[in-house]
Write a protein that holds these residues in place. Structure first.
Motif, mmCIF file in Angstrom:
data_model
loop_
_atom_site.group_PDB
_atom_site.id
_atom_site.type_symbol
_atom_site.label_atom_id
_atom_site.label_comp_id
_atom_site.label_asym_id
_atom_site.label_seq_id
_atom_site.Cartn_x
_atom_site.Cartn_y
_atom_site.Cartn_z
ATOM 1 N N TRP A 116 35.340 -13.755 10.526
ATOM 2 C CA TRP A 116 35.681 -13.994 9.130
ATOM 3 C C TRP A 116 34.664 -13.298 8.238
ATOM 4 C CZ3 TRP A 116 39.570 -15.860 6.311
ATOM 5 C CH2 TRP A 116 39.319 -16.152 4.957
ATOM 6 N N ARG A 117 35.130 -12.530 7.254
ATOM 7 C CA ARG A 117 34.225 -11.806 6.364
ATOM 8 C C ARG A 117 34.489 -12.105 4.890
ATOM 9 N NH1 ARG A 117 31.131 -8.510 9.343
ATOM 10 N NH2 ARG A 117 31.901 -7.906 11.405
ATOM 11 N N GLY A 118 35.376 -13.046 4.634
ATOM 12 C CA GLY A 118 35.639 -13.417 3.245
ATOM 13 C C GLY A 118 34.710 -14.515 2.763
ATOM 14 N N PRO A 119 34.886 -14.947 1.512
ATOM 15 C CA PRO A 119 34.079 -16.048 0.975
ATOM 16 C C PRO A 119 34.307 -17.333 1.775
ATOM 17 C CG PRO A 119 35.278 -14.921 -0.779
ATOM 18 C CD PRO A 119 35.835 -14.424 0.518
ATOM 19 N N MET A 120 33.247 -18.105 1.985
ATOM 20 C CA MET A 120 33.393 -19.375 2.679
ATOM 21 C C MET A 120 32.286 -20.328 2.269
ATOM 22 S SD MET A 120 32.233 -18.623 6.653
ATOM 23 C CE MET A 120 32.424 -20.350 7.116
ATOM 24 N N VAL A 121 32.513 -21.600 2.559
ATOM 25 C CA VAL A 121 31.570 -22.681 2.269
ATOM 26 C C VAL A 121 31.547 -23.597 3.483
ATOM 27 C CG1 VAL A 121 31.035 -24.626 0.752
ATOM 28 C CG2 VAL A 121 32.069 -22.573 -0.204
ATOM 29 N N LEU B 94 35.690 -26.189 -3.097
ATOM 30 C CA LEU B 94 36.776 -25.399 -3.669
ATOM 31 C C LEU B 94 36.386 -24.830 -5.033
ATOM 32 C CD1 LEU B 94 39.755 -27.632 -2.600
ATOM 33 C CD2 LEU B 94 39.154 -25.399 -1.700
ATOM 34 N N SER B 95 35.642 -25.616 -5.794
ATOM 35 C CA SER B 95 35.179 -25.136 -7.096
ATOM 36 C C SER B 95 34.269 -23.923 -6.924
ATOM 37 C CB SER B 95 34.451 -26.264 -7.826
ATOM 38 O OG SER B 95 33.968 -25.815 -9.072
ATOM 39 N N LEU B 96 33.382 -23.999 -5.921
ATOM 40 C CA LEU B 96 32.484 -22.873 -5.676
ATOM 41 C C LEU B 96 33.261 -21.637 -5.239
ATOM 42 C CD1 LEU B 96 29.642 -21.725 -5.431
ATOM 43 C CD2 LEU B 96 29.532 -22.680 -3.113
ATOM 44 N N LEU B 97 34.236 -21.826 -4.372
ATOM 45 C CA LEU B 97 35.047 -20.684 -3.944
ATOM 46 C C LEU B 97 35.822 -20.091 -5.111
ATOM 47 C CD1 LEU B 97 36.445 -21.917 -0.499
ATOM 48 C CD2 LEU B 97 34.837 -20.043 -0.882
ATOM 49 N N GLN B 98 36.329 -20.958 -5.974
ATOM 50 C CA GLN B 98 37.078 -20.457 -7.133
ATOM 51 C C GLN B 98 36.182 -19.672 -8.078
ATOM 52 O OE1 GLN B 98 39.046 -23.769 -8.897
ATOM 53 N NE2 GLN B 98 40.820 -23.576 -7.558
ATOM 54 N N ASP B 99 34.944 -20.140 -8.232
ATOM 55 C CA ASP B 99 34.014 -19.385 -9.075
ATOM 56 C C ASP B 99 33.835 -17.977 -8.524
ATOM 57 O OD1 ASP B 99 33.684 -21.515 -10.740
ATOM 58 O OD2 ASP B 99 31.785 -22.184 -9.851
ATOM 59 N N ARG B 100 33.781 -17.882 -7.202
ATOM 60 C CA ARG B 100 33.617 -16.564 -6.588
ATOM 61 C C ARG B 100 34.878 -15.716 -6.745
ATOM 62 N NH1 ARG B 100 29.708 -16.707 -1.322
ATOM 63 N NH2 ARG B 100 27.967 -17.753 -2.358
#
Length: 433
Positions: free
Chosen positions: A311-316, A410-416
Motif C-alpha cells: 500500500w502506498r496511499g495515505p493511511m492512518v 477519517l478526518s485526518l485522511l480527508q485533510d490529506r
C-alpha cells in the motif's frame, strides 16, 4: 544495560520427593523460568526458584504428597512478581482461558465471540467487537450494541458482576436471550444467540463512504494472518480505495513472524533483531514478499507470501490501551516510517518478546520474557506506542453512534485529500461491523 542473567544450577526438589500436585506444578514453573527468562530484571531467576521451592516445601509439609495446586499458585505468583518485570506474569486457569492463546489456527474456546466493556453509569455490557464467523455475528450483534438484559434479567451491578452473569449464561450452553440497546437512538432489540466454538479471528476489510478502506487486524495468531492482510490490501487497491485505516485496537499480538510479514504490506523492509541475555540472536527481516532470518551463517528463508502487496496511499493506524505486543511492534514499524498513529497509549509490551508456557492442561500458564527486541540498527524500541494524536477510545460515545478514534482517523485522511469527498455518516461505519 541491565545486569546479565546467568542460569544457576538448581535442585528442583531441594531434597524432597516431588510427589504432590503443588510441588510438581512449582517444579515445572521454576524450571521454565530459569531456562527461558531473559528479561531486564536484576533478580536472578535461579535464586528466586530455590527460595520459593523452599517456601512451598514448608507450606506443603502438613499435607505431604496430597498438597494441592492451590497452595502453589499464590507462591508462584509472588515469585514471578518479585522479578519486577511487568511483561512476565502468572495467568490463573480462568484468566488464561479467556486469552484464547491456542497456537496457530486451532482454537478450543467456546463463547459468543464478543469483546465487551463496562461504563459504570450505563446499564449493561457494551460490545466493543464482534468476531467474524462467531455466533454473535450470526445473531446480528454489532459493535456499539449495549446488552442490557440477559434471559429477562437486568444486567446491572459492578463490572465484575456483569461479566460474571454473562459468563454463567454462556457456561450453561443453551440459547441466551439478550435485550440490546442499539445506537444511535438506543432502540431495544431482542437477540437470541447460542454459545459455540470460536475460531481465530482473521483480518477483515470494511468499506467506508468516500473511497476509504478500513482494515481490521484483531490479532496476529493465525498462521495465515499476513497472507490475508496482503490479500485485503490488494483488494482495497483493485476496488479503488484512496485511503486506508489500519485498525489495531484490542489486538493483543501473536506471532512476531506474522507481524513482520503483515507490516511489509505498508512499509519497506520491516524487521527485528533479538537479544538474549546480552547476546545478539537472530535478525528477521522482510524483503520482496519473503521473511528472512539472518545469523552468523548467513541468510535463510523462513516464509514466503503467495502474492505480496504494498500500500502506498495515505493511511492512518489506530491503537488503544489494549493493543499489545505484536500490535505495538506493527504500529511502531509504521509510525517510524512516518505513518500517523491515532488513539491511546498502548499496553506497554512493545520492547520485549514474551512466550506463554502452559503449566497444566487448561491453565495456569506462565508468561515469560524470552528476548529483548531491537530495531534493525540495534537501537531500542519504546515500551509502548505513543500516538501522534491522542484520542480516547470512548465506549460511551460508541453507544451513541460515535467511534471517536475512527472519526479522527477519517478526518485526518480527508485533510490529506483536501476535503474532496464528503464526511460519511457514522452509521455507515457501524453498519460495516
Amino acid at each position: 544495560m541491565p545486569k546479565r542473567l546467568a542460569l544457576w544450577g538448581i535442585v528442583l526438589g531441594l531434597g524432597l520427593a516431588i510427589a504432590s500436585p503443588a510441588q510438581e506444578l512449582m517444579s515445572r514453573a521454576t524450571e521454565l523460568l530459569v531456562r527461558n527468562y531473559a528479561g531486564p530484571s536484576e533478580k536472578n531467576p535461579g535464586e528466586l526458584a530455590q527460595e520459593y521451592l523452599k517456601k512451598l516445601g514448608e507450606a506443603c509439609a502438613p499435607q505431604e504428597e496430597t498438597c494441592p495446586v492451590d497452595v502453589a499458585l499464590p507462591l508462584l505468583r509472588d515469585m514471578v512478581n518479585e522479578l519486577g518485570d511487568r511483561h512476565s506474569r502468572l495467568w490463573l486457569p480462568e484468566e488464561y482461558a479467556g486469552l484464547g492463546l491456542v497456537p496457530g489456527d486451532q482454537q478450543t474456546r467456546r463463547g459468543l465471540g464478543i469483546r465487551h466493556a463496562v461504563v459504570p453509569e450505563l446499564v449493561g455490557l457494551i460490545v466493543l467487537e464482534v468476531e467474524e464467523g462467531s455466533p454473535a455475528k450470526a445473531a446480528g450483534l454489532r459493535r456499539g450494541d449495549r446488552i442490557v438484559k440477559i434471559n429477562g434479567q437486568d444486567l446491572s451491578g459492578n463490572a465484575e458482576e456483569r461479566r460474571a452473569f454473562l459468563a454463567r449464561a454462556i457456561a450453561e450452553g443453551g440459547e441466551i436471550r439478550l435485550m440490546v440497546a442499539r445506537p444511535p437512538f438506543a432502540s431495544l432489540i431482542p437477540v437470541q444467540v447460542a454459545p459455540g466454538s470460536l475460531g481465530t479471528p482473521l483480518p477483515q476489510l470494511y468499506w467506508l463512504a468516500g473511497g476509504i478502506a478500513w482494515l481490521r487486524i484483531p490479532n496476529f495468531r493465525a498462521d495465515q494472518t499476513a497472507e490475508e492482510v496482503h490479500r485485503l490490501v490488494r483488494e482495497a487497491e483493485s476496488k479503488g480505495a484512496w485511503g486506508l485505516v489500519l485498525d489495531l485496537r484490542n489486538n493483543g499480538g501473536g506471532s512476531l513472524l506474522q507481524v513482520i510479514l503483515a507490516a511489509g504490506a505498508f512499509v519497506d523492509g520491516p524487521g527485528r533483531r533479538y537479544e538474549r541475555r546480552g547476546v545478539w540472536g537472530d535478525t528477521v527481516v522482510y524483503r520482496d514478499g519473503a521473511l528472512l532470518r539472518r545469523d552468523e551463517n548467513g541468510e535463510r528463508l523462513l516464509l514466503r507470501l503467495t502474492a505480496p502487496a504494498r500500500w502506498r496511499g495515505p493511511m492512518v493506524v489506530l491503537v488503544n490501551k489494549f493493543s499489545a505486543s505484536g500490535a505495538e511492534f506493527c504500529a511502531l514499524d509504521l509510525q517510524s516510517a512516518g505513518i500517523p498513529v491515532i488513539g491511546e497509549e498502548t499496553a506497554g509490551v512493545g520492547d520485549t518478546v514474551t512466550n506463554f508456557f502452559l503449566l497444566q492442561r487448561g491453565g495456569p500458564a506462565l508468561q515469560i520474557t524470552t528476548y529483548i527486541a531491537r530495531r534493525l540498527d540495534g537501537s531500542a524500541y519504546p515500551s509502548k506506542v505513543t500516538p501522534d494524536k491522542a484520542v480516547a477510545d470512548d465506549a460511551k460515545a460508541l453507544t451513541e453512534g460515535h467511534d471517536v478514534p475512527l472519526e479522527a482517523a477519517l478526518s485526518l485522511l480527508q485533510d490529506r485529500r483536501q476535503a474532496l469527498v464528503p464526511f460519511p455518516e457514522i452509521n455507515a461505519f457501524l453498519r460495516a461491523w
